[in-house]
Design a protein around this motif. Structure first.
Motif, PDB file in Angstrom:
ATOM      1  N   VAL A  53       0.699  -0.857  -0.085  1.00 57.10           N
ATOM      2  CA  VAL A  53      -0.373  -0.171  -0.291  1.00 57.10           C
ATOM      3  C   VAL A  53       0.298   1.124   0.226  1.00 57.10           C
ATOM      4  CG1 VAL A  53      -0.168  -0.192   2.660  1.00 57.10           C
ATOM      5  CG2 VAL A  53      -2.436   1.172   1.252  1.00 57.10           C
ATOM      6  N   MET A  54      -0.113   2.459  -0.496  1.00 57.19           N
ATOM      7  CA  MET A  54       0.771   3.688  -0.722  1.00 57.19           C
ATOM      8  C   MET A  54      -1.050   5.450  -0.289  1.00 57.19           C
ATOM      9  SD  MET A  54       3.722   3.487  -3.994  1.00 57.19           S
ATOM     10  CE  MET A  54       4.719   4.634  -3.310  1.00 57.19           C
TER      11      MET A  54
ATOM     12  N   GLN B 196      -2.435  15.980  15.124  1.00 56.68           N
ATOM     13  CA  GLN B 196      -2.002  14.939  15.040  1.00 56.68           C
ATOM     14  C   GLN B 196      -1.805  14.666  13.199  1.00 56.68           C
ATOM     15  OE1 GLN B 196      -4.215  11.830  17.343  1.00 56.68           O
ATOM     16  NE2 GLN B 196      -2.562  12.179  19.018  1.00 56.68           N
ATOM     17  N   ARG B 197      -1.088  13.598  13.160  1.00 59.24           N
ATOM     18  CA  ARG B 197      -0.790  13.470  11.982  1.00 59.24           C
ATOM     19  C   ARG B 197      -2.160  12.632  11.498  1.00 59.24           C
ATOM     20  NH1 ARG B 197       4.628  10.979   9.349  1.00 59.24           N
ATOM     21  NH2 ARG B 197       5.516  13.038  11.054  1.00 59.24           N
ATOM     22  N   GLU B 198      -2.530  12.944  10.133  1.00 63.58           N
ATOM     23  CA  GLU B 198      -4.368  12.026   9.890  1.00 63.58           C
ATOM     24  C   GLU B 198      -3.706  11.716   8.638  1.00 63.58           C
ATOM     25  OE1 GLU B 198      -7.637  14.789   9.532  1.00 63.58           O
ATOM     26  OE2 GLU B 198      -6.485  16.511   7.943  1.00 63.58           O
ATOM     27  N   LEU B 199      -4.535  10.634   8.487  1.00 60.78           N
ATOM     28  CA  LEU B 199      -5.283   9.535   7.116  1.00 60.78           C
ATOM     29  C   LEU B 199      -5.453  10.776   5.772  1.00 60.78           C
ATOM     30  CD1 LEU B 199      -3.836   7.161   5.197  1.00 60.78           C
ATOM     31  CD2 LEU B 199      -6.315   6.250   6.038  1.00 60.78           C
ATOM     32  N   VAL B 200      -4.811  10.581   4.932  1.00 62.12           N
ATOM     33  CA  VAL B 200      -5.730  11.153   3.892  1.00 62.12           C
ATOM     34  C   VAL B 200      -6.162  10.110   2.821  1.00 62.12           C
ATOM     35  CG1 VAL B 200      -5.654  12.795   2.053  1.00 62.12           C
ATOM     36  CG2 VAL B 200      -4.210  12.985   4.406  1.00 62.12           C
ATOM     37  N   THR B 201      -5.363   9.706   2.173  1.00 60.15           N
ATOM     38  CA  THR B 201      -5.819   8.835   1.258  1.00 60.15           C
ATOM     39  C   THR B 201      -4.618   7.406   0.886  1.00 60.15           C
ATOM     40  OG1 THR B 201      -6.384   8.776  -1.018  1.00 60.15           O
ATOM     41  CG2 THR B 201      -4.681   9.993  -0.816  1.00 60.15           C
ATOM     42  N   THR B 202      -4.916   5.880   0.724  1.00 58.69           N
ATOM     43  CA  THR B 202      -4.070   5.361   0.873  1.00 58.69           C
ATOM     44  C   THR B 202      -4.442   4.965  -0.372  1.00 58.69           C
ATOM     45  OG1 THR B 202      -5.859   3.339   1.534  1.00 58.69           O
ATOM     46  CG2 THR B 202      -3.875   4.458   2.739  1.00 58.69           C
ATOM     47  N   ILE B 203      -3.396   3.789  -1.404  1.00 61.92           N
ATOM     48  CA  ILE B 203      -4.135   3.181  -2.659  1.00 61.92           C
ATOM     49  C   ILE B 203      -3.255   1.803  -2.457  1.00 61.92           C
ATOM     50  CG2 ILE B 203      -2.069   3.877  -3.955  1.00 61.92           C
ATOM     51  CD1 ILE B 203      -4.063   3.696  -6.379  1.00 61.92           C
TER      52      ILE B 203
ATOM     53  N   GLY C 258      -4.727  -0.727  -6.759  1.00 64.07           N
ATOM     54  CA  GLY C 258      -5.869   0.149  -7.275  1.00 64.07           C
ATOM     55  C   GLY C 258      -6.793   0.992  -6.773  1.00 64.07           C
ATOM     56  N   THR C 259      -6.813  -0.336  -5.409  1.00 66.46           N
ATOM     57  CA  THR C 259      -8.332   0.704  -4.291  1.00 66.46           C
ATOM     58  C   THR C 259      -7.497   1.447  -3.863  1.00 66.46           C
ATOM     59  OG1 THR C 259      -8.660  -2.158  -4.582  1.00 66.46           O
ATOM     60  CG2 THR C 259      -9.524  -0.628  -2.640  1.00 66.46           C
ATOM     61  N   THR C 260      -8.669   1.789  -3.877  1.00 68.90           N
ATOM     62  CA  THR C 260      -8.372   3.478  -2.983  1.00 68.90           C
ATOM     63  C   THR C 260      -9.159   3.695  -1.733  1.00 68.90           C
ATOM     64  OG1 THR C 260      -9.812   4.793  -4.118  1.00 68.90           O
ATOM     65  CG2 THR C 260      -7.821   4.851  -5.602  1.00 68.90           C
ATOM     66  N   SER C 261      -8.862   4.503  -1.099  1.00 65.70           N
ATOM     67  CA  SER C 261      -9.831   4.859   0.038  1.00 65.70           C
ATOM     68  C   SER C 261      -9.390   6.061   0.725  1.00 65.70           C
ATOM     69  CB  SER C 261      -9.757   4.306   1.474  1.00 65.70           C
ATOM     70  OG  SER C 261      -8.372   4.797   1.617  1.00 65.70           O
ATOM     71  N   TYR C 262     -10.387   7.686   1.257  1.00 62.33           N
ATOM     72  CA  TYR C 262     -10.087   8.387   0.918  1.00 62.33           C
ATOM     73  C   TYR C 262     -10.501   9.207   2.677  1.00 62.33           C
ATOM     74  CZ  TYR C 262      -9.374   9.067  -3.657  1.00 62.33           C
ATOM     75  OH  TYR C 262      -8.227   8.435  -4.797  1.00 62.33           O
ATOM     76  N   ALA C 263      -9.995  10.350   3.266  1.00 64.95           N
ATOM     77  CA  ALA C 263     -10.973  10.403   4.189  1.00 64.95           C
ATOM     78  C   ALA C 263     -12.196  10.994   4.149  1.00 64.95           C
ATOM     79  CB  ALA C 263     -10.141  11.271   5.151  1.00 64.95           C
TER      80      ALA C 263
ATOM     81  N   HIS D 258       4.092   7.614   2.243  1.00 65.61           N
ATOM     82  CA  HIS D 258       3.903   6.710   2.979  1.00 65.61           C
ATOM     83  C   HIS D 258       3.105   5.705   1.985  1.00 65.61           C
ATOM     84  CE1 HIS D 258       2.049   3.160   5.080  1.00 65.61           C
ATOM     85  NE2 HIS D 258       3.020   3.394   6.359  1.00 65.61           N
ATOM     86  N   ALA D 259       4.863   5.020   2.023  1.00 63.95           N
ATOM     87  CA  ALA D 259       4.605   3.481   1.626  1.00 63.95           C
ATOM     88  C   ALA D 259       4.890   1.977   2.588  1.00 63.95           C
ATOM     89  CB  ALA D 259       4.913   3.577   0.599  1.00 63.95           C
ATOM     90  N   VAL D 260       4.321   0.937   2.321  1.00 64.85           N
ATOM     91  CA  VAL D 260       4.912  -0.945   3.392  1.00 64.85           C
ATOM     92  C   VAL D 260       5.898  -1.278   2.356  1.00 64.85           C
ATOM     93  CG1 VAL D 260       4.515  -2.415   3.513  1.00 64.85           C
ATOM     94  CG2 VAL D 260       2.392  -0.080   4.281  1.00 64.85           C
TER      95      VAL D 260
END
Length: 125
Positions: A33-34, A44-51, A55-60, A96-98
């Motif tokens: 994931v990135m 605090q640091r917050e999550l904005v979006t991931t992919i 190609g599956t995405t998620s958004y705040a 961020h990336a794993v």
């Protein structure tokens, strides 16, 4: 040595658009994931979006419909397109990336979290 390098932060007026990019480099075996996080002053640091790799995405909720994430797996790069920017989007944005790095005699091949140094996005009202 694996690293993430962001680019694209700047000052923009409310309602404007901006794009960020983040490239992963080094001895990379695979990237899972990135995504992008952000941290505003005093918050605090917050999550904005991931992919994911597929190609599956998620958004705040705060950015849904305005921000779009996509990635180029061949170039190990993730992009964030930000439209209809608001002053409350002002923050330092972190990539961020794993990533699983290539194994070495001292380090097995296991996934780890990696962070970019951050890029400032400022939205003026």
């Amino acid at each position: 040595q694996v690293q993430l390098v962001e680019s694209g932060g700047a000052l923009v007026q409310a309602g404007g658009s901006m794009g960020l990019s983040c490239a992963a480099s080094g001895s990379i075996f695979s990237i899972n994931v990135m995504g992008w996080y952000r941290q505003a002053p005093g918050k605090q640091r917050e999550l904005v979006t991931t992919i994911t790799t597929s190609g599956t995405t998620s958004y705040a909720d705060s950015v849904k419909g305005r921000f779009t994430i996509h990635r180029d797996n061949a170039k190990n790069t993730v992009f964030l397109q930000m439209n209809s920017l608001k002053p409350e989007d002002t923050a330092v944005y972190y990539c961020h990336a794993v990533i699983t790095a290539e194994a070495t005699p001292l380090a097995p091949r296991i996934p780890r979290n990696y962070w970019g140094r951050g890029t400032q996005v400022t939205v003026s009202s």
